[in-house]
Design a protein around this motif. Structure first.
Motif, mmCIF file in Angstrom:
data_model
loop_
_atom_site.group_PDB
_atom_site.id
_atom_site.type_symbol
_atom_site.label_atom_id
_atom_site.label_comp_id
_atom_site.label_asym_id
_atom_site.label_seq_id
_atom_site.Cartn_x
_atom_site.Cartn_y
_atom_site.Cartn_z
ATOM 1 N N ASP A 125 0.805 -1.222 0.000
ATOM 2 C CA ASP A 125 0.000 0.000 0.000
ATOM 3 C C ASP A 125 0.837 1.270 0.000
ATOM 4 O O ASP A 125 0.416 2.296 -0.541
ATOM 5 N N TYR A 126 2.015 1.237 0.589
ATOM 6 C CA TYR A 126 2.847 2.434 0.692
ATOM 7 C C TYR A 126 3.566 2.775 -0.607
ATOM 8 O O TYR A 126 4.156 3.845 -0.737
ATOM 9 N N MET A 127 3.563 1.878 -1.567
ATOM 10 C CA MET A 127 4.333 2.086 -2.796
ATOM 11 C C MET A 127 3.696 3.152 -3.675
ATOM 12 O O MET A 127 2.484 3.233 -3.792
ATOM 13 N N GLN A 128 4.561 3.941 -4.289
ATOM 14 C CA GLN A 128 4.133 5.007 -5.190
ATOM 15 C C GLN A 128 4.461 4.584 -6.621
ATOM 16 O O GLN A 128 5.626 4.433 -6.965
ATOM 17 N N LEU A 148 8.937 -3.184 -8.032
ATOM 18 C CA LEU A 148 9.868 -2.115 -7.687
ATOM 19 C C LEU A 148 9.054 -0.885 -7.338
ATOM 20 O O LEU A 148 8.275 -0.388 -8.170
ATOM 21 N N ASP A 149 9.203 -0.409 -6.113
ATOM 22 C CA ASP A 149 8.518 0.807 -5.680
ATOM 23 C C ASP A 149 8.924 1.947 -6.611
ATOM 24 O O ASP A 149 10.099 2.061 -6.979
ATOM 25 N N GLY A 150 7.976 2.775 -6.990
ATOM 26 C CA GLY A 150 8.253 3.893 -7.891
ATOM 27 C C GLY A 150 9.319 4.837 -7.359
ATOM 28 O O GLY A 150 10.109 5.393 -8.125
ATOM 29 N N ALA A 151 9.368 5.020 -6.031
ATOM 30 C CA ALA A 151 10.405 5.883 -5.446
ATOM 31 C C ALA A 151 11.789 5.285 -5.684
ATOM 32 O O ALA A 151 12.748 5.997 -6.007
#
Length: 180
Positions: free
Chosen positions: A88-91, A111-114
């Motif tokens: 849920d925290y992934m952007q 892979l998280d966008g950040a």
């Protein structure tokens, strides 16, 4: 239970031999919790990574302690973890499908966008505990390249089966596959 004696440098481990399908068994290698082997492997693999790179990238979960220790011994204060699920925290997460020898169900790498933003135009070294069929490694490579990074090295503690013949990976020891 049958076991396989693994030798990595001066360290010996007895690995249980477990079936993964009707025709093949593997020597089950679990790095998690093995601080002695993690430390030794990081010191040895640090000598095999390219001189110039920006980040280590590893796959959840068994490669994490190795990537952390490699980061420490090579003075790279951060590394990137490819996850198995979107959190849920992934952007703006990036995903690719993955098929690994030890998993029978479809999976993905995330892979998280950040983290993807941090990898743009960077040189990365992919870190794993074991490279076998290459499915996870290929998916990791595709994912970091999707983010705009260049893979300059691929390292693992062990190469299993046909992976020992690959010229594009660095590893410390061979791990055979076993017929059932």
């Amino acid at each position: 239970m049958k076991t396989y004696e693994l030798q990595v440098g001066p360290i010996t481990r007895q690995l249980p031999i477990l079936p993964i399908n009707d025709t093949t068994a593997i020597a089950s290698f679990v790095l998690l919790g093995d601080a002695e082997l993690t430390d030794y492997a990081a010191q040895a693999l640090a000598q095999k990574v390219p001189a110039e790179f920006d980040y280590f990238v590893t796959l959840e979960s068994k490669g994490i302690p190795l990537a952390q220790e490699l980061s420490r011994v090579t003075a790279h204060p951060q590394f990137v973890v490819l996850r198995k699920l979107v959190k849920d925290y992934m952007q703006g997460p990036l995903t690719v499908p993955v098929k690994a020898i030890t998993t029978n169900v479809p999976q993905q790498l995330v892979l998280d966008g950040a983290d993807a933003d941090r990898l743009v135009a960077k040189k990365v070294v992919i870190v794993d505990d074991v490279i076998s069929s290459g499915g996870s490694l290929n998916a990791a490579r595709a994912l970091v390249e999707k983010a705009g990074a260049t893979v300059v090295g691929q390292v693992a503690i062990l190469a299993e089966g046909d992976a020992v013949d690959r010229s594009d990976i660095a590893f410390l020891a061979e791990l055979p596959l076993f017929p059932r």
